[in-house]
Each structure stands twice: as structure tokens, then as C-alpha cells.
Design an enzyme around this catalytic site. Structure first.
Site, PDB file in Angstrom:
ATOM      1  N   GLY A  40       0.836  -1.195   0.000  1.00 47.27           N
ATOM      2  CA  GLY A  40       0.000   0.000   0.000  1.00 47.27           C
ATOM      3  C   GLY A  40       0.867   1.238   0.000  1.00 47.27           C
ATOM      4  N   GLY A  42      -0.622   4.571   0.280  1.00 41.90           N
ATOM      5  CA  GLY A  42      -1.391   5.746   0.691  1.00 41.90           C
ATOM      6  C   GLY A  42      -0.620   6.510   1.751  1.00 41.90           C
ATOM      7  N   LEU A  43      -1.327   7.314   2.527  1.00 42.11           N
ATOM      8  CA  LEU A  43      -0.632   8.131   3.528  1.00 42.11           C
ATOM      9  C   LEU A  43       0.163   7.267   4.490  1.00 42.11           C
ATOM     10  CD1 LEU A  43      -3.249  10.882   4.313  1.00 42.11           C
ATOM     11  CD2 LEU A  43      -0.987  11.188   3.328  1.00 42.11           C
ATOM     12  N   GLY A  45       1.168   3.955   4.091  1.00 41.83           N
ATOM     13  CA  GLY A  45       2.196   3.154   3.417  1.00 41.83           C
ATOM     14  C   GLY A  45       3.344   4.001   2.898  1.00 41.83           C
ATOM     15  N   ARG A 330     -20.286  12.310  12.924  1.00 45.70           N
ATOM     16  CA  ARG A 330     -20.803  11.697  11.700  1.00 45.70           C
ATOM     17  C   ARG A 330     -21.894  10.666  11.933  1.00 45.70           C
ATOM     18  NH1 ARG A 330     -15.063  10.949   8.472  1.00 45.70           N
ATOM     19  NH2 ARG A 330     -14.891  13.147   7.927  1.00 45.70           N
TER      20      ARG A 330
END
Lengths: 638, 258
Positions: A40, A42-43, A45, A330
Site C-alpha cells: 500500500g 497511501g498516507l 504506506g 458523523r
């Protein structure tokens, strides 16, 4: 199962420093001998791979996209929290810890949450040093805005694309390490299985998505940074490619899965427009800062929204939660939207929508300011729906967005399988039963920049390097499993696409394991899913072969894992006979319809081990303690 | 709505490709272009044919993965829009639509509409970063950055790396991409120490990858889904020129310095 979380013995404020003082280290001369696999980019990884490589470790990094920069962190819009207290509004590490714990409805591990709050400030420093162009005030200082579930302004942002800018920062650090030869980057390469030797994770088997070639990669440790599994619902805010495959297959190889049923439904998404819909688009939660949410009071009111007078508008969040108003967390916002739509007050062609109205904000602050803040989001909305938010209110509806559940990890972010680490959304630890806005990027980067680079050293230092390479028979065994599975899928030769079965699975999950759940529905889902799996195994059609670029094959492999994971999610949701955060069991609500926790029986993490094909697993519990912040009923009303 | 699609099909880089005609019906105006392609692929799969391979991921216009030349225009007819954000209401019912991959020497085709854009990543690896380790850093407010400057950096940094600029350029040049990346860091104070080595290395890598030269057609700006201005190309050229004229810093010995 050993669920020793390895929480340091120290007051919570000093735990992380104490831990750092006692971790074993790998010296700079030895680091280049160790190889670490990061799956990965992303942020979590990218920041982990770059940080470990710059310390001197050899890193292999894998992503299924054509470039590390395309990982779905890129789509995070609103911002990132940090307890900087730049606004002098009473913020502190304690306050961020408190908000995250409370927001998560007291189902996360205190020690991890405190550390997250503590490291939040360093993340901003790191990102600015990398050249992330955060919004600035006119005096040149960093700007902030507020986000749902909190009473301070601590969110840092870059217009509506904070995720892209933070990821570009992390990927630029990664690019530097690739150029330096310390990271070998494998784009368009999908993780398909984990290799375990003598009880330790020792490598992975991957498929080159262009050539179809299956290959093995050995390392001293494996880090999964593969994100969440909201795509199980078919329609979610995740990218088309997001999947559960890496964490699920690691689970099948021995890593325990924690709280799989904790899934966040984001309140501000563009409603589905029809059957064909392939994904849902998120509109940043920051819109709730200035937008007012309402529905017509009368379910028969078919007038255009602009013609509905003030007294006929039901600003249900402002009325029900006067203190937080439109900025409730949320889960609360999503549930209330479903609630008013179930009462027949929903708007739009499907009746599954509520208004998010900027009329008053434009009148109060002027068009220029609103344009500055949300211009790009307004454009995006208009492009998708063909309606302009400048003229008519947006229509929004909740959509699956983020999974708080994931692989169980200890304080060092190591799973129950030694040598296998999970960071970012792929693990379970920091957000409890509900994640607050602007805190996913904070967690990914805390894990990647600051935690894993040091905690992995403690593990590596206890093991010699270079003992095993891919000639070990375990690699060829796993490769054979992977090939058999691919051949099995291709040889079904039925008549249905994986996508069409995935769509059915999504419907089952949305109906029974979505915003609200109950025992009857969950049992129904547990009956439905095996039937779907059977249809998948007999009716699937994958044109083409496994030996070149075949997107149908990629999708089928992912859907097969979703089918398995869906069953565990429902089982977990059924077992957790309480409401907490996003997990709302209709049987357990306060008189006012709020989530009613059962702290006597459920103040724990539910941890599942894979028991084998077709065997119903038995969970283990990790009890949670609440020393720094005593348990309390969440209250966003007064 | 019904459409006739003419789509470029090609099994691999080494085999010849051709435009193939498909009819697709049951399209609604609210469908995105990619959802229309999904519909076609569903029809093909059920009929036992291999679906059209195309790249897409986030489908909200930010990951930069989707990449189709639609009716001869990179990302199709709508301004400031990626393929995934293009909706069928933009087209006339019954229209014939051509769909082709990005075509550029530096983006070799992999299959159908999928191309290899790794040249972009190698340009970044050549210098698209500020050299910092992970760890404690100075307080960010200790370097105030003018609001307009931060915004200008973001105007460049919002590049999503899709490659439409290259696909739209008659020369297949990557000047807008490289300029956006060079400018993002070159504008900010943090990027100053490596400003001139960065531009030199990134431009050299860009040329090495086989991208064409800039002739100021400005097609790139018109095709850019993030509306990145070609003024950044001018800015990069100035930086590049300055870099070539700068003398390397000569560290003098004790006698020279007197």
C-alpha cells in the site's frame, strides 16, 4: 490467542516517551541488511516506506494503482487535526484525546488514542517541512477550521484537497528514497497472499497486473497499509479498487481481525441517482460548518426548496442538538438523516436525501468568502448532479466511508502474527466505534512517520537478517495456492460478472448491516451471504486468461474476499448486542433515539481468529480500560 | 439514451490495434462516462467477450487514474473535467463517440485504453521533493508564508498527474506537468535550497523519457482538468535558465578568501 497489547507501564502522558526509551534499536550499520515489505502506498504506506528507507532499511513497496500517488488517501478532502491550539480556544493534547475517545464512543484503546493526539502536532511540522501548501492567514500563519464533533478549531487544510497535498508530500519523500535505491517500488502489483514460516510473517506473493506473473518477495517483516473495506457495500465513497484482500488473506493466514462491524457511514455524500451507480461521491464534511441541513416539515410538500418558507423547514439537527447543531459527529448526523427519510421527509427523486443549504451562509458572509471556502466542492456537485448549489440547496445522503475495524494490533502496531504489522485504516486501534472528521489522515501519518519506523526496529532487532529467501519451499507452496485460486475462478465459466454479484452483496449489507442494524436483519444477512457465495462459485464469468492484464479477474478475487468478510461483519454486529458509535442496534436506543451502550458487557474489542473454511469462529475479547477518561454517555445536545 | 461507441482495442504494446464499433443502450443522462463504459463491459462479459480495459480508481476527479481521449479531446468535451467526472448529459442521444487511449511516445500502451505513465513518476524521483527525514521539525509558523504565495503554490500543486497535458499536446510534451511540480516546491520558502538542482534534474529526466518539446500551443492548459496555467511553464523556463547560468558554489580555501 495472545492479546497482550504491550501498553507501557507509565502515566498516560508519558507512555510513548517511556516506550521509546525502552525499545530495542537496530543500529545504522545493520539497518541496510534488513528488508521490510510495505503493501500500500497511501498516507500510511508511503510515509512508512519513506521513513524506514531514510533510516537505512531496505524497503519493497507495492501498490495496485499505476503510481503510488493514486492511493485513495488522495481523495481525503477536509483536513487534518492537530492539537496546536493556534486559535487560543482551549485546545490541548488532552482535549484532542478526549474528543477522539468520546467521538469513538469509548470503544478504542486509551493508550493509542493519547499517542495519536500527542503526535498530531509533529505531523503538521513534518508536512510543512516537505512543502505541503497548507492554507495560510493573511499574516502568513497557518489557518484552521472546525470539524464535526468538536468545539475548537484545530483542522489544517489545503482547499478541499488536503488528502492529495499530504499524499504528495509523503510520495515525494518516497520518490526520493526510490531514487536513492533504498525503496524498490512495484506499481500495478497486487498482494495476493502472505507467507508465514515458523509462525512469523516472512514475505508475500503478488501478481503483476500487466503481465499476470505471480512472484514471491521475502523480507524480515511485512507492513500492511492497505486501507479499509467500505467497498463491501458496493456503493461507498471508496475508490473502485479499494478492497479487503490483503487484510483478509492475512487474516486467513493467522492475523486476528478486530471489531469488523465498526463501519462509518459518512453523512454528506451525493445521493445515488439510479441502478447504474458505481460509487458515491463524498462532499467534504467541512460543508457542515456553513451549510444548514433541513427537510420539509410536511412529507407532502413538493415545492421547490427555495419556495419553502422558514416555518415549513425542519432544521432537524439544529432542533435536536442545539449545542452542536449541524456539527454533530458523523454517526449522529447519518442516523438522523436516515431517520427523517424513513419518516417520509426525504427529498429528491429517490426520497433518500436531505437538503444542505448555503442560502444563509451566502447572505451572512458574502459570495466571495463562501466561494473561497467551498468553490471547488460546489463545482464538483454541479458537475455530478447538474444543479448549482449557488441557486438551490445541495441534496446529500449518508454513504459507507471508513472502517474503524481492521486487523488487531498491539501498541507497536504488530498484529497477532509476529512480523506482520498493520497501519492506517487497515488496523483497528484508534477510532473505536466512530471516527471523527479530519482524524484518518492524522492516524495514517502518525503511524507511518513516527510510530512504525521505531517500533519495527524493536521487532527486527530480536531476529537475525537474511535467513530466508524466496527459495524456501513455503514460497512455492503459497504461489501454488494463489495460482490454483486464480485458475479456479477462471474455470467457472458462468454467465455473470463479479460486479453484478458484488452489487447484490452491497444491497444485503446496506439493508442489514448499514446505518441501523437489528438481530433479525443480521440473521437474514447471514442466511443470504452463503447463497450469494454459492452463486459466485457457480455463475461467475471471467473472460480472458490469467496471464495478462485482466481487470475482470482482479475484481473477482476482491469480491470473493468481500463475500467472506461480509459474513464476519454480520456475525460481529450480531454478537455486539449494544449500540455504540456507528454500530446502531435498533434494540438498544435511549428514549430519544440515541445509541445506548452496554459498558458492563461490551466494553471490549471483539477479536476474531480464522477457524478454517466453513467453520464458525469463536471470538476472543480484549477488555478496554478507561483510566484517563471515565466512561460517560455521549451528549451532543447540551 | 443510446450511443454508438468506437473504441480503440489493442491486446498489447507489440500487437496492432484498431477502432471497434459497439452499440450501447439503456444509458441515462445521470450516468458518468465511466458508468456507461461499465455498462458496455457488463454487456460484453455476459456475452463472453473480453471487456474493454481502462484505468479508473477514485472516480471523483482527484486520483488522476482515468485517461480517455473522447471525440479527439483528452478527458472529453467538458472543461476542467476528468473522464470520471464527465456525465452523459453532455452528449446527444444517438451520438457516435470515439474513445482512444492517451497517445504519446513516452506513454507506451499496455492494453486497450490503458497506458504506462511511469515516466511521470521518474520525473518526480529525479528531484520532485524537499530532502527531509521524518522526525522533529521546526515550528511551522516560524516561517510565515504570504497567503497569496501559498495559494499560488497550491495552484501548481493541485496537478493530479493524469497526463492529459501530454495527450493533448501535438508534440507529446510534459512541460505543464513538470512545470507544475517544479513550481509547487520552487515557490515555497522550504523549497529554496534545492530550487535550481531540482529544476535541472527534473527537466533532464523529462527529456530523457522521450517527451516532446514545448511550442506554446497551450493545448495542455485547455485539457488540464485542474486548469493549471501555462504561466508555470514560463516560470520553470526562467528557473531553468537561471540554473544554467549560476556558477556552482565554489568553497574557497583560507588564502582565497582574503
Amino acid at each position: 490467542m495472545n492479546l497482550e497489547a504491550k501498553i507501557p507501564e507509565a502515566p498516560i502522558e508519558q507512555m510513548w516517551e517511556t516506550h521509546l526509551d525502552h525499545l530495542r534499536l537496530v543500529g545504522p550499520r545493520n539497518r541496510p541488511h534488513y528488508r521490510v515489505i510495505v503493501v500500500g502506498s497511501g498516507l500510511a504506506g508511503a510515509s512508512a516506506a519513506a521513513s524506514m528507507a531514510s533510516m537505512g532499511y531496505q524497503v519493497d513497496c507495492f501498490c495496485f494503482q499505476d503510481s503510488p500517488r493514486r492511493a485513495h488517501s488522495i481523495a481525503a478532502q477536509g483536513g487534518i487535526n492537530a492539537a496546536k491550539d493556534y486559535r487560543n480556544d482551549g485546545d490541548s493534547v488532552y482535549r484532542l484525546f478526549y474528543d477522539t475517545q468520546k467521538g469513538g464512543d469509548y470503544r478504542s484503546r486509551e493508550a493509542n488514542v493519547w499517542r495519536l493526539a500527542q503526535l498530531s502536532t509533529q505531523i503538521i511540522d513534518q508536512a510543512v517541512a516537505q512543502g505541503v501548501p497548507f492554507a495560510r492567514e493573511y499574516g502568513g500563519m497557518l489557518a484552521n477550521r472546525s470539524f464535526g464533533g468538536v468545539l475548537v478549531e484545530r483542522t489544517f487544510y489545503c482547499r478541499g484537497e488536503t488528502g492529495q497535498q499530504l499524499l504528495l508530500g509523503a510520495c515525494s519523500a518516497l520518490a526520493q528514497q526510490i531514487a536513492a535505491g533504498r525503496v524498490r517500488m512495484y506499481p500495478r502489483t497486487e498482494f495476493l497472499d502472505l507467507v508465514v514460516i515458523d509462525g512469523r510473517a516472512r514475505g508475500i506473493v503478488v501478481r503483476d497486473l500487466v503481465t499476470g506473473q505471480i512472484s514471491s518477495h521475502a523480507a524480515e517483516a511485512v507492513v500492511l497499509a492497505t486501507g479499509g473495506y467500505s467497498n463491501i457495500y458496493y456503493l461507498s465513497t471508496n475508490a473502485k479498487g479499494c478492497n479487503v484482500t490483503a487484510t483478509w488473506r492475512a487474516h486467513k493466514r493467522g492475523a486476528a481481525f478486530a471489531n469488523p462491524c465498526f463501519n462509518q457511514i459518512h453523512p454528506t455524500c451525493i445521493p445515488a441517482s439510479g441502478e447504474h451507480q458505481s460509487k458515491l461521491t463524498l462532499m467534504s464534511e467541512s460543508l457542515r460548518n456553513d451549510g444548514r441541513i433541513w427537510v420539509p416539515r410536511n412529507s407532502e410538500d413538493t415545492r421547490a426548496p427555495s419556495e419553502i418558507s422558514e416555518k415549513d423547514r425542519y432544521y432537524y439537527l439544529e432542533e435536536r442538538y442545539p449545542r452542536f447543531g449541524n456539527l454533530v459527529p458523523r454517526d449522529v448526523a447519518s442516523r438522523n438523516a436516515k431517520n427523517v427519510c424513513d419518516d417520509g421527509l426525504g427529498v429528491g427523486p429517490t426520497g433518500h436525501g436531505v437538503y444542505l443549504d448555503f442560502r444563509d451562509a451566502i447572505a451572512d458572509h458574502g459570495r466571495d468568502l463562501i466561494d473561497d471556502r467551498y468553490g471547488n466542492l460546489f463545482e464538483m456537485y454541479e458537475r455530478i448532479t447538474g444543479e448549482s448549489p449557488w441557486k438551490t440547496p445541495m441534496r446529500i445522503y449518508p454513504a459507507p466511508h471508513y472502517t474503524m475495524g481492521g486487523l488487531w494490533v498491539d501498541y507497536d502496531l504488530m498484529t497477532t502474527l509476529p512480523g506482520l504489522f498493520a497501519i492506517g485504516e487497515a488496523n483497528f486501534s484508534d477510532h473505536g466505534a466512530n471516527r471523527l472528521g479530519a482524524s484518518s489522515m492524522m492516524q495514517c501519518l502518525a503511524d507511518g512517520y513516527f510510530i512504525i519506523p521505531v517500533t519495527i526496529g524493536d521487532y527486527l532487532s530480536r531476529h537475525p537478517y537474511g535467513e530466508i529467501d524466496t527459495n524456501h519451499s513455503a514460497f512455492s507452496d503459497v504461489e501454488r495456492d494463489v495460482r490454483d485460486r486464480i485458475d479456479g475462478l477462471i474455470s467457472i465459466r458462468g454467465s455473470r460478472s463479479a460486479a453484478s454479484i458484488h452489487r447484490e452483496l452491497g444491497q444485503v449489507m446496506r439493508d442489514h448491516c448499514g446505518i441501523a442494524r437489528n438481530a433479525t436483519g443480521l440473521q437474514a444477512a447471514l442466511g443470504e451471504i452463503p447463497k450469494l457465495r454459492e452463486r459466485f462459485r457457480t455463475e461467475l464469468c471471467i473472460p480472458g486468461s490469467g496471464s495478462d492484464l485482466n481487470q475482470s479477474l482482479e475484481e473477482a478475487g476482491r469480491v470473493e474476499d468481500f463475500l467472506d468478510c461480509a459474513e464476519l461483519m454480520c456475525r460481529d454486529a450480531l454478537l455486539r448486542n449494544e449500540s455504540c458509535g456507528c454500530h446502531f442496534r435498533e434494540e438498544h436506543a435511549t428514549e430519544k433515539g440515541e445509541a445506548l451502550r452496554d459498558d458492563v458487557n461490551f466494553a471490549h474489542v471483539t477479536v476474531w481468529e480464522h477457524a478454517g473454511e466453513g467453520v464458525v469462529p469463536e471470538p476472543t475479547k480484549e477488555p478496554l480500560s478507561f483510566d484517563a477518561l471515565p466512561l460517560a454517555q455521549r451528549n451532543y445536545k447540551t | 439514451m443510446n450511443f454508438t461507441l468506437k473504441i480503440w482495442r489493442q491486446r498489447s504494446h507489440s500487437e496492432p490495434g484498431q477502432m471497434v464499433r459497439y452499440d450501447v443502450d439503456g444509458v441515462t443522462p445521470g450516468m458518468s462516462f465511466l458508468e456507461m463504459m461499465d455498462l458496455l463491459n457488463e454487456q460484453l462479459t455476459v456475452g463472453g467477450e473480453e471487456p474493454v480495459a481502462f484505468d479508473s480508481d477514485c472516480r471523483e476527479g482527484i486520483c488522476g487514474m482515468c485517461s480517455m481521449v473522447i471525440n479527439g479531446q483528452a478527458h472529453g468535451p467538458a472543461r476542467a473535467t476528468t473522464t470520471c467526472q464527465l456525465y452523459m448529459r453532455q452528449f446527444e442521444d444517438g451520438e457516435e463517440i470515439s474513445v482512444e487511449p492517451w497517445r504519446a511516445a513516452a506513454f507506451p500502451l499496455l492494453r486497450d485504453l490503458v497506458v504506462d505513465r511511469s515516466a511521470f513518476d521518474r520525473i518526480m524521483q529525479a528531484g520532485g521533493y524537499i530532502s527531509v527525514h521524518s522526525g522533529p521539525k521546526p515550528e511551522p509558523n516560524s516561517i510565515p508564508i504570504e497567503n497569496a504565495l501559498a495559494e499560488e503554490a497550491l495552484d501548481a500543486a493541485c496537478c493530479i498527474g493524469c497526463g492529459a497535458c501530454v495527450a493533448a499536446c501535438p508534440n507529446g510534451a510534459a512541460m505543464l506537468y513538470t512545470a507544475a511540480k517544479v513550481s509547487h516546491l520552487g515557490i515555497l520558502p522550504q523549497g529554496q535550497p534545492e530550487r535550481y538542482t531540482r529544476v535541472t534534474r527534473m527537466v533532464a529526466q523529462m527529456e530523457h523519457e522521450g517527451f516532446g518539446s514545448c511550442r506554446n500551443y497551450a493545448e495542455c492548459e485547455a485539457a488540464c482538468p485542474k486548469e493549471i496555467s501555462i504561466k508555470f511553464i514560463g516560470r520553470m523556463n526562467r528557473d531553468y535558465l537561471t540554473a544554467t547560468l549560476r556558477r556552482p558554489i565554489k568553497r574557497d580555501g583560507p588564502m582565497d578568501s582574503q
